[in-house]
Design a protein around this motif. Structure first.
Motif, PDB file in Angstrom:
ATOM      1  N   SER A 156       8.783  16.227  -6.036  1.00  0.00           N
ATOM      2  CA  SER A 156       9.171  15.416  -7.169  1.00  0.00           C
ATOM      3  C   SER A 156      10.671  15.496  -7.327  1.00  0.00           C
ATOM      4  N   ALA A 157      11.242  14.484  -7.963  1.00  0.00           N
ATOM      5  CA  ALA A 157      12.687  14.451  -8.167  1.00  0.00           C
ATOM      6  C   ALA A 157      12.977  14.342  -9.643  1.00  0.00           C
ATOM      7  N   SER A 158      14.262  14.250 -10.017  1.00  0.00           N
ATOM      8  CA  SER A 158      14.625  14.070 -11.414  1.00  0.00           C
ATOM      9  C   SER A 158      15.889  13.255 -11.510  1.00  0.00           C
ATOM     10  N   ILE A 159      16.048  12.530 -12.604  1.00  0.00           N
ATOM     11  CA  ILE A 159      17.231  11.715 -12.840  1.00  0.00           C
ATOM     12  C   ILE A 159      18.124  12.444 -13.829  1.00  0.00           C
ATOM     13  N   LEU A 160      19.430  12.530 -13.519  1.00  0.00           N
ATOM     14  CA  LEU A 160      20.362  13.257 -14.362  1.00  0.00           C
ATOM     15  C   LEU A 160      21.315  12.263 -14.998  1.00  0.00           C
ATOM     16  N   PHE A 161      21.367  12.229 -16.290  1.00  0.00           N
ATOM     17  CA  PHE A 161      22.344  11.353 -16.937  1.00  0.00           C
ATOM     18  C   PHE A 161      22.445  11.711 -18.404  1.00  0.00           C
ATOM     19  N   ASN A 162      23.702  11.783 -18.914  1.00  0.00           N
ATOM     20  CA  ASN A 162      23.967  12.053 -20.329  1.00  0.00           C
ATOM     21  C   ASN A 162      23.200  13.265 -20.835  1.00  0.00           C
ATOM     22  N   ASN A 163      23.195  14.327 -19.999  1.00  0.00           N
ATOM     23  CA  ASN A 163      22.594  15.610 -20.383  1.00  0.00           C
ATOM     24  C   ASN A 163      21.076  15.569 -20.493  1.00  0.00           C
ATOM     25  N   TYR A 164      20.428  14.574 -19.897  1.00  0.00           N
ATOM     26  CA  TYR A 164      18.974  14.529 -19.891  1.00  0.00           C
ATOM     27  C   TYR A 164      18.486  14.618 -18.461  1.00  0.00           C
TER      28      TYR A 164
ATOM     29  N   ASN B   8       5.290   2.303  -6.548  1.00  0.00           N
ATOM     30  CA  ASN B   8       5.385   1.141  -7.425  1.00  0.00           C
ATOM     31  C   ASN B   8       5.822   1.543  -8.819  1.00  0.00           C
ATOM     32  N   GLU B   9       5.261   2.661  -9.281  1.00  0.00           N
ATOM     33  CA  GLU B   9       5.631   3.149 -10.607  1.00  0.00           C
ATOM     34  C   GLU B   9       7.099   3.561 -10.634  1.00  0.00           C
ATOM     35  N   VAL B  10       7.546   4.170  -9.559  1.00  0.00           N
ATOM     36  CA  VAL B  10       8.947   4.591  -9.474  1.00  0.00           C
ATOM     37  C   VAL B  10       9.865   3.386  -9.567  1.00  0.00           C
ATOM     38  N   ALA B  11       9.508   2.324  -8.811  1.00  0.00           N
ATOM     39  CA  ALA B  11      10.331   1.114  -8.801  1.00  0.00           C
ATOM     40  C   ALA B  11      10.417   0.507 -10.192  1.00  0.00           C
ATOM     41  N   LEU B  12       9.270   0.463 -10.897  1.00  0.00           N
ATOM     42  CA  LEU B  12       9.238  -0.089 -12.243  1.00  0.00           C
ATOM     43  C   LEU B  12      10.082   0.765 -13.188  1.00  0.00           C
ATOM     44  N   PHE B  13       9.934   2.092 -13.027  1.00  0.00           N
ATOM     45  CA  PHE B  13      10.682   3.021 -13.875  1.00  0.00           C
ATOM     46  C   PHE B  13      12.188   2.848 -13.675  1.00  0.00           C
ATOM     47  N   MET B  14      12.589   2.749 -12.418  1.00  0.00           N
ATOM     48  CA  MET B  14      14.006   2.611 -12.111  1.00  0.00           C
ATOM     49  C   MET B  14      14.561   1.309 -12.670  1.00  0.00           C
ATOM     50  N   THR B  15      13.776   0.247 -12.623  1.00  0.00           N
ATOM     51  CA  THR B  15      14.211  -1.043 -13.159  1.00  0.00           C
ATOM     52  C   THR B  15      14.503  -0.925 -14.648  1.00  0.00           C
TER      53      THR B  15
ATOM     54  N   LEU C 278      28.755  15.019   0.766  1.00  0.00           N
ATOM     55  CA  LEU C 278      27.564  14.636   1.519  1.00  0.00           C
ATOM     56  C   LEU C 278      26.321  14.984   0.712  1.00  0.00           C
ATOM     57  N   ILE C 279      25.523  13.966   0.403  1.00  0.00           N
ATOM     58  CA  ILE C 279      24.238  14.179  -0.272  1.00  0.00           C
ATOM     59  C   ILE C 279      23.160  14.266   0.799  1.00  0.00           C
TER      60      ILE C 279
ATOM     61  N   ASP D 209      16.089   8.044  -4.480  1.00  0.00           N
ATOM     62  CA  ASP D 209      16.479   7.947  -5.887  1.00  0.00           C
ATOM     63  C   ASP D 209      17.536   8.988  -6.254  1.00  0.00           C
ATOM     64  N   ILE D 210      17.453  10.152  -5.627  1.00  0.00           N
ATOM     65  CA  ILE D 210      18.437  11.199  -5.902  1.00  0.00           C
ATOM     66  C   ILE D 210      19.823  10.730  -5.454  1.00  0.00           C
ATOM     67  N   HIS D 211      19.876  10.102  -4.309  1.00  0.00           N
ATOM     68  CA  HIS D 211      21.155   9.571  -3.828  1.00  0.00           C
ATOM     69  C   HIS D 211      21.696   8.536  -4.802  1.00  0.00           C
ATOM     70  N   ARG D 212      20.814   7.629  -5.208  1.00  0.00           N
ATOM     71  CA  ARG D 212      21.236   6.500  -6.042  1.00  0.00           C
ATOM     72  C   ARG D 212      21.738   6.965  -7.409  1.00  0.00           C
ATOM     73  N   ILE D 213      20.996   7.851  -8.041  1.00  0.00           N
ATOM     74  CA  ILE D 213      21.366   8.299  -9.375  1.00  0.00           C
ATOM     75  C   ILE D 213      22.629   9.153  -9.343  1.00  0.00           C
ATOM     76  N   THR D 214      22.766   9.984  -8.313  1.00  0.00           N
ATOM     77  CA  THR D 214      23.975  10.806  -8.186  1.00  0.00           C
ATOM     78  C   THR D 214      25.210   9.922  -8.075  1.00  0.00           C
ATOM     79  N   LYS D 215      25.127   8.895  -7.264  1.00  0.00           N
ATOM     80  CA  LYS D 215      26.263   7.995  -7.077  1.00  0.00           C
ATOM     81  C   LYS D 215      26.567   7.207  -8.344  1.00  0.00           C
ATOM     82  N   LEU D 216      25.520   6.803  -9.061  1.00  0.00           N
ATOM     83  CA  LEU D 216      25.723   6.062 -10.304  1.00  0.00           C
ATOM     84  C   LEU D 216      26.359   6.940 -11.370  1.00  0.00           C
TER      85      LEU D 216
END
Length: 400
Positions: A3-11, A22-29, A59-60, A66-73
């Motif tokens: 499993s992974a996690s999204i990091l942003f604004n201390n959450y 599919n759920e991940v894609a919807l969640f990310m949207t 280097l990630i 998703d970890i790559h994408r969120i880290t870069k964002l």
């Protein structure tokens, strides 16, 4: 499954497993619509900047896209010491190795543990530190499965620089870890540069103070030498002089004189070094060199220099220039080797009647029409006399 996690604004938002793409894609949207309504801004954050400003390479290494994408964002606008980040992405240990080989100067690796293998990340650490011999790049492990790689065990057994669990890594904590890692990398680079500069300085000092001289004084480097340091050694002293140099130099400019002398010495000096001797000093168009132990090597070096002189003169002849002649003398005995001068300006030298006699003997080459003269003292110190041919001179102080 991982499993992974999204990091942003201390959450820290935990992501579903890969079984539910599919759920991940919807969640990310939904996350993108909420946090990043302007698509152009998102593209600017993830696309490479086209300017030539120097950047920190990070280097990630993670098999979760998703970890790559969120880290870069989250850190697309990050800057440290006026340098932004250039993110590189690898999705396996194998890809990470390839990117490390293709990209020089990677400052930091954000490394997952469990990828194509349960210990793929740890194997990459071993590769980077032990095989690639890279001790500069900082490594932060980010794992979603700490049970697979317990922190205490990993931090002791693997040369990493930080260990973070994805579920606990907030944006602020990640920011702090990032700055500390880049600062550490910067400091290591400065240390490496200082070491390289020091090495070059030591190499340069060897050209003025031969390392063999430092060794004979039982010192490790030039900084340990003090005024008056000296030893007494059984030494063979070699003097070499260029014949008719004054006549040759009169037809040359100062620059041409330097070029001529350096060109000749480049043919002669290697023979001294190869036989274990060292140049004590250059005296205009003359050379004084020292050899320790038996005299065999000093005699061999002298004969080799005379052979090399023939090659030098052959080139001069082809260039339409007159040939050059040299005279060499050898004398042996106990010599005092040390430093003279004063604290602000010291020189290393050899002092003894042995040196004076060698200098005077060299001048006898002109009178006798010889190229190499040695004293009885040098002859007595030759172990393998059968390797050389000698003849007596009509003076009591020398043999050739």
């Amino acid at each position: 499954m991982k499993s992974a996690s999204i990091l942003f604004n201390n959450y820290s938002v935990k992501m579903p497993t890969r079984k539910h793409r599919n759920e991940v894609a919807l969640f990310m949207t939904k996350v993108n619509d909420l946090l990043f309504p302007d698509k152009d801004e998102e593209e600017n954050a993830t696309s490479p900047v086209k300017d030539k400003k120097e950047k920190w390479k990070i280097l990630i290494v993670d098999d979760e896209a998703d970890i790559h994408r969120i880290t870069k964002l989250a850190f697309g606008n990050f800057e440290f010491e006026n340098k932004s980040i250039e993110f590189l992405s690898a999705y396996s240990g194998k890809e990470a190795k390839k990117l490390m080989e293709e990209n020089k100067g990677i400052a930091l690796v954000l490394l997952d543990v469990v990828m194509e293998e349960e210990d793929a990340g740890l194997k990459f650490v071993k590769y980077l530190r032990e095989e690639a011999k890279n001790g500069l790049t900082r490594i932060i492990i980010r794992t979603g499965q700490p049970g697979q790689a317990p922190e205490k065990k990993v931090i002791i057994e693997y040369d990493i620089n930080d260990y973070k669990e994805k579920t606990e890594l907030t944006e602020n904590k990640f920011y702090t870890a990032l700055v500390m890692a880049l600062r550490s990398f910067r400091d290591l680079l400065e240390i490496e540069k200082s070491k390289a500069d020091l090495y070059q300085l030591m190499q340069a000092s060897d050209r003025f103070v031969p390392h063999a001289f430092i060794n004979i004084l039982h010192k490790e480097n030039i900084t340990q030498i003090n005024l008056g340091d000296h030893v007494e050694e059984d030494t063979t002293v070699l003097f070499l002089d260029i014949r008719s140099f004054t006549r040759i130099s009169e037809n040359l400019t100062p620059l041409e004189n330097f070029a001529f002398i350096n060109s000749l010495f480049s043919y002669l000096e290697p023979a001294i070094i190869q036989q274990g001797g060292f140049i004590d000093k250059y005296i205009g168009d003359s050379v004084m060199a020292l050899f320790f132990g038996t005299s065999d090597k000093a005699v061999s070096a002298s004969i080799t220099m005379l052979k090399n002189l023939k090659n030098f003169n052959q080139e001069r002849k082809q260039a339409g220039k007159i040939p050059v002649d040299i005279g060499i003398s050898l004398n042996s005995g106990v010599v005092a080797l040390g430093t003279i001068g004063f604290n602000d300006r010291m020189d290393c030298t050899a002092i003894s009647d042995v040196v004076n006699t060698a200098a005077k003997l060299e001048k006898m080459n002109k009178i006798l029409g010889t190229q190499l003269l040695i004293t009885e003292a040098t002859l007595d110190r030759i172990e393998n006399k059968k390797n050389f041919h000698f003849r007596r001179c009509p003076i009591s102080t020398a043999a050739v």
